[in-house]
Design a protein around this motif. Structure first.
Motif, mmCIF file in Angstrom:
data_model
loop_
_atom_site.group_PDB
_atom_site.id
_atom_site.type_symbol
_atom_site.label_atom_id
_atom_site.label_comp_id
_atom_site.label_asym_id
_atom_site.label_seq_id
_atom_site.Cartn_x
_atom_site.Cartn_y
_atom_site.Cartn_z
ATOM 1 N N ILE A 172 73.090 40.667 27.644
ATOM 2 C CA ILE A 172 72.133 39.555 27.680
ATOM 3 C C ILE A 172 72.762 38.301 27.073
ATOM 4 C CG2 ILE A 172 69.929 38.738 26.773
ATOM 5 C CD1 ILE A 172 68.908 41.618 26.960
ATOM 6 N N GLY A 173 73.454 38.470 25.954
ATOM 7 C CA GLY A 173 74.129 37.323 25.353
ATOM 8 C C GLY A 173 75.196 36.737 26.248
ATOM 9 N N TRP A 174 75.915 37.596 26.958
ATOM 10 C CA TRP A 174 76.931 37.128 27.903
ATOM 11 C C TRP A 174 76.294 36.313 29.017
ATOM 12 C CZ3 TRP A 174 79.442 40.605 32.126
ATOM 13 C CH2 TRP A 174 80.456 39.886 32.768
ATOM 14 N N MET A 175 75.166 36.786 29.531
ATOM 15 C CA MET A 175 74.493 36.052 30.605
ATOM 16 C C MET A 175 74.000 34.691 30.136
ATOM 17 S SD MET A 175 72.316 38.881 32.760
ATOM 18 C CE MET A 175 71.621 39.716 31.344
ATOM 19 N N ILE A 176 73.553 34.615 28.885
ATOM 20 C CA ILE A 176 73.065 33.336 28.360
ATOM 21 C C ILE A 176 74.188 32.312 28.290
ATOM 22 C CG2 ILE A 176 72.122 32.214 26.296
ATOM 23 C CD1 ILE A 176 70.531 34.771 25.781
ATOM 24 N N ARG A 177 75.395 32.761 27.921
ATOM 25 C CA ARG A 177 76.512 31.832 27.715
ATOM 26 C C ARG A 177 77.297 31.529 28.996
ATOM 27 N NH1 ARG A 177 77.099 35.445 23.450
ATOM 28 N NH2 ARG A 177 78.817 36.464 24.539
ATOM 29 N N ASP A 178 77.332 32.458 29.946
ATOM 30 C CA ASP A 178 78.229 32.328 31.090
ATOM 31 C C ASP A 178 77.430 32.206 32.390
ATOM 32 O OD1 ASP A 178 80.188 32.433 32.981
ATOM 33 O OD2 ASP A 178 81.197 34.203 32.185
ATOM 34 N N PRO A 179 77.469 31.048 33.061
ATOM 35 C CA PRO A 179 76.719 30.887 34.322
ATOM 36 C C PRO A 179 77.173 31.862 35.404
ATOM 37 C CG PRO A 179 77.398 28.747 33.453
ATOM 38 C CD PRO A 179 78.105 29.785 32.635
ATOM 39 N N ALA B 298 78.253 34.886 34.998
ATOM 40 C CA ALA B 298 77.653 36.191 34.692
ATOM 41 C C ALA B 298 76.185 36.213 35.092
ATOM 42 C CB ALA B 298 77.806 36.502 33.206
ATOM 43 N N ARG B 299 75.474 35.117 34.829
ATOM 44 C CA ARG B 299 74.067 35.041 35.245
ATOM 45 C C ARG B 299 73.942 35.157 36.753
ATOM 46 N NH1 ARG B 299 73.794 30.865 31.398
ATOM 47 N NH2 ARG B 299 73.807 29.263 33.019
ATOM 48 N N ARG B 300 74.886 34.558 37.471
ATOM 49 C CA ARG B 300 74.836 34.622 38.927
ATOM 50 C C ARG B 300 75.022 36.059 39.409
ATOM 51 N NH1 ARG B 300 78.816 31.570 39.775
ATOM 52 N NH2 ARG B 300 77.642 29.637 39.559
ATOM 53 N N GLY B 301 75.964 36.773 38.791
ATOM 54 C CA GLY B 301 76.212 38.149 39.210
ATOM 55 C C GLY B 301 75.041 39.065 38.919
ATOM 56 N N PHE B 302 74.494 38.962 37.693
ATOM 57 C CA PHE B 302 73.341 39.788 37.370
ATOM 58 C C PHE B 302 72.106 39.336 38.149
ATOM 59 C CE2 PHE B 302 75.971 40.740 33.659
ATOM 60 C CZ PHE B 302 75.748 42.101 33.515
ATOM 61 N N GLY B 303 72.037 38.053 38.477
ATOM 62 C CA GLY B 303 70.921 37.565 39.282
ATOM 63 C C GLY B 303 70.888 38.188 40.657
ATOM 64 N N ILE B 304 72.064 38.433 41.230
ATOM 65 C CA ILE B 304 72.129 39.087 42.540
ATOM 66 C C ILE B 304 71.522 40.487 42.456
ATOM 67 C CG2 ILE B 304 73.696 40.019 44.287
ATOM 68 C CD1 ILE B 304 75.597 37.693 43.628
ATOM 69 N N ILE B 305 71.890 41.230 41.413
ATOM 70 C CA ILE B 305 71.335 42.575 41.231
ATOM 71 C C ILE B 305 69.827 42.504 41.026
ATOM 72 C CG2 ILE B 305 71.403 44.639 39.784
ATOM 73 C CD1 ILE B 305 74.286 43.930 39.100
ATOM 74 N N TRP B 306 69.384 41.540 40.241
ATOM 75 C CA TRP B 306 67.950 41.392 39.986
ATOM 76 C C TRP B 306 67.206 41.028 41.271
ATOM 77 C CZ3 TRP B 306 64.855 42.632 36.065
ATOM 78 C CH2 TRP B 306 63.571 42.088 36.033
ATOM 79 N N ASP B 307 67.777 40.143 42.077
ATOM 80 C CA ASP B 307 67.131 39.753 43.332
ATOM 81 C C ASP B 307 66.909 40.954 44.237
ATOM 82 O OD1 ASP B 307 66.874 37.126 42.698
ATOM 83 O OD2 ASP B 307 68.630 36.443 43.787
ATOM 84 N N VAL B 308 67.942 41.773 44.362
ATOM 85 C CA VAL B 308 67.838 42.936 45.249
ATOM 86 C C VAL B 308 66.821 43.932 44.717
ATOM 87 C CG1 VAL B 308 69.094 44.900 46.212
ATOM 88 C CG2 VAL B 308 70.178 42.656 46.123
ATOM 89 N N SER B 309 66.857 44.194 43.412
ATOM 90 C CA SER B 309 66.006 45.245 42.840
ATOM 91 C C SER B 309 64.548 44.843 42.766
ATOM 92 C CB SER B 309 66.498 45.623 41.447
ATOM 93 O OG SER B 309 66.462 44.500 40.584
ATOM 94 N N THR B 310 64.243 43.541 42.739
ATOM 95 C CA THR B 310 62.849 43.101 42.606
ATOM 96 C C THR B 310 62.266 42.586 43.909
ATOM 97 O OG1 THR B 310 63.618 40.920 41.873
ATOM 98 C CG2 THR B 310 63.087 42.534 40.178
ATOM 99 N N PHE B 311 62.989 42.747 45.013
ATOM 100 C CA PHE B 311 62.460 42.314 46.308
ATOM 101 C C PHE B 311 61.411 43.284 46.838
ATOM 102 C CE2 PHE B 311 62.742 42.811 50.961
ATOM 103 C CZ PHE B 311 62.247 41.572 51.352
ATOM 104 N N TRP B 312 61.635 44.581 46.569
ATOM 105 C CA TRP B 312 60.790 45.615 47.172
ATOM 106 C C TRP B 312 59.459 45.724 46.446
ATOM 107 C CZ3 TRP B 312 62.423 46.899 51.712
ATOM 108 C CH2 TRP B 312 63.789 46.824 51.987
#
Length: 435
Positions: free
Chosen positions: A238-245, A247-261
């Protein structure tokens, strides 16, 4: 269904209450003579049963009539079950320490040493998966150097040019690993088998025989500690995502896929944004067309899935006023592979036919790159390959060559601008149907 959902929540509540009761009786020494010896079993089993029941519930919901099964799906579910087993083992190990339990009735060797071995199964899967990734990456064929050199019209003799060519070839080979996910998951499965066999054998054989003199080997201790530090790793991520855009983009892709359904996919999943985004997109497109506007829908990555879901149910009369540009599109590469009951070639063909105002006027184009690790081609009739990078040219002769953009920035490419202009001009062609 909501009825099945309520039943599961009631079961989870009962298991939680049973866990609290077991912990209280074990810690206080209270309870009847018949109940007190069973409290360690209560503490150990209720956590695992709760997690397993939740996982089984999700699998049952996912395997409803017509959903279909594939080997990739089974292997994709397997690490989730292993994670449950590993966490369960860690929880039981901590319960042993906290409650000061020397043994569990019926399982004389079920102590902290054994629970560490459960965590070892998860580490075995991770090791097998990493090794398979390395093997696939090493064996992935690359484009010939001469082919890349001719495309960019540069020399491969100089170090800078050769480095650029190898960077492009390497990016393409790495992106191709997405098509090997099934093999990577199988590698994790194979890696977990020795640990599973070891845990089963130690339980059956009753090892160790002499627990007082037994010294746990390094791998058992490491496995048990690794499970305990999982929450710490989560906080670090979580701290890595806050500091690194990036990293946020990569985890955002996973979040987008998992929360679409839809949320019924798992009872503890977050609300699905697709249930809101798709209807809003339909209203937006329909409202613009009703106001006499023409619509060019540009969707990137997960946006292409939202666009497909909306266009699939869009009124044909409205769809003829819409043009569609997809880029970084995972429709065929990921969704058609893992969710074939919802996304397939017939769906893509029906959307293309619905959008077409005439045979002469293009209606949909899909821009894709060989270096893209998410998106890919959808259908020959709409695909256009975009080189990445588009050019090897630099401002100054000694400047470093451009780097591949991979999954991002399609909208700044020449192909995107060409198709955008073509769609705008096509709206005024006499072939277009209707006012």
């Amino acid at each position: 269904s909501s009825r099945r959902h309520r039943s599961l929540l009631m079961f989870v509540a009962a298991a939680f209450g049973w866990t609290v009761f077991g912990a209280w009786t074990a810690a206080s020494g209270r309870g009847s003579a018949a109940v007190l010896p069973l409290t360690p079993v209560v503490v150990f089993t209720s956590f695992g049963v709760t997690f397993m029941a939740t996982g089984i519930w999700a699998v049952m919901a996912r395997s409803t009539a017509g959903s279909g099964w594939s080997l990739d799906r089974i292997f994709l579910l397997y690490p989730a079950l292993l994670l449950i087993v590993a966490v369960w083992g860690g929880v039981m190990g901590m319960a042993v320490d906290v409650l000061g339990i020397d043994r569990v009735p019926g399982l004389t060797t079920f102590d902290l040493t054994t629970t560490n071995r459960f965590a070892l199964v998860g580490l075995g899967w991770l090791t097998g998966a990493v090794m398979s990734i390395l093997v696939f990456r090493f064996r992935e064929p690359k484009r010939p150097i001469e082919e890349v050199r001719l495309w960019y019209k540069i020399s491969a003799d100089r170090g800078r040019d050769l480095g650029f060519i190898n960077r492009v070839r390497g990016a393409e080979a790495t992106a191709a690993l997405t098509d090997r996910v099934g093999g990577m998951l199988f590698g994790g499965f194979v890696g977990s088998l020795p640990a599973l066999a070891w845990v089963g054998w130690t339980l059956i054989a009753g090892l160790p025989k002499d627990k007082n003199s037994y010294v746990a080997p390094f791998y058992e201790v490491f496995a048990g500690k690794a499970v305990v530090v999982l929450p710490v790793i989560g906080v670090a991520l979580i701290g890595w995502m806050i500091r690194d855009p990036s990293a946020r983009r990569g985890f955002g892709i996973i979040w987008d896929v998992s929360t679409f359904w839809p949320r019924w996919f798992h009872p503890w999943a977050p609300p699905a944004y697709g249930e809101f985004a798709v209807p809003h997109l339909l209203m937006r497109v329909g409202g613009l067309v009703a106001a006499g506007e023409r619509v060019i829908l540009s969707t990137h990555s997960q946006g292409s899935v939202l666009g497909a879901a909306a266009l699939a149910v869009l009124d044909p009369a409205v769809a003829r006023k819409v043009r569609w540009i997809t880029h970084g599109c995972p429709l065929n590469r990921l969704y058609a592979r893992y969710f074939p009951e919802y996304f397939d070639a017939d769906l893509f063909e029906s959307i293309s036919a619905k959008l077409a105002a005439s045979n002469e006027t293009p209606s949909w184009t899909n821009l894709w790159r060989r270096t893209d690790y998410i998106g890919g081609p959808v259908a020959e009739t709409v695909d256009q390959l975009v080189p990445d990078p588009e050019s090897a040219e630099t401002v100054l002769s000694l400047d470093p060559r451009p780097r591949p953009a991979r999954h991002s920035n399609f909208y700044v490419t020449e192909a995107y601008g060409t198709w955008l202009t073509r769609f705008v001009e096509g709206f005024g062609s006499p072939d277009e149907v209707g006012p």
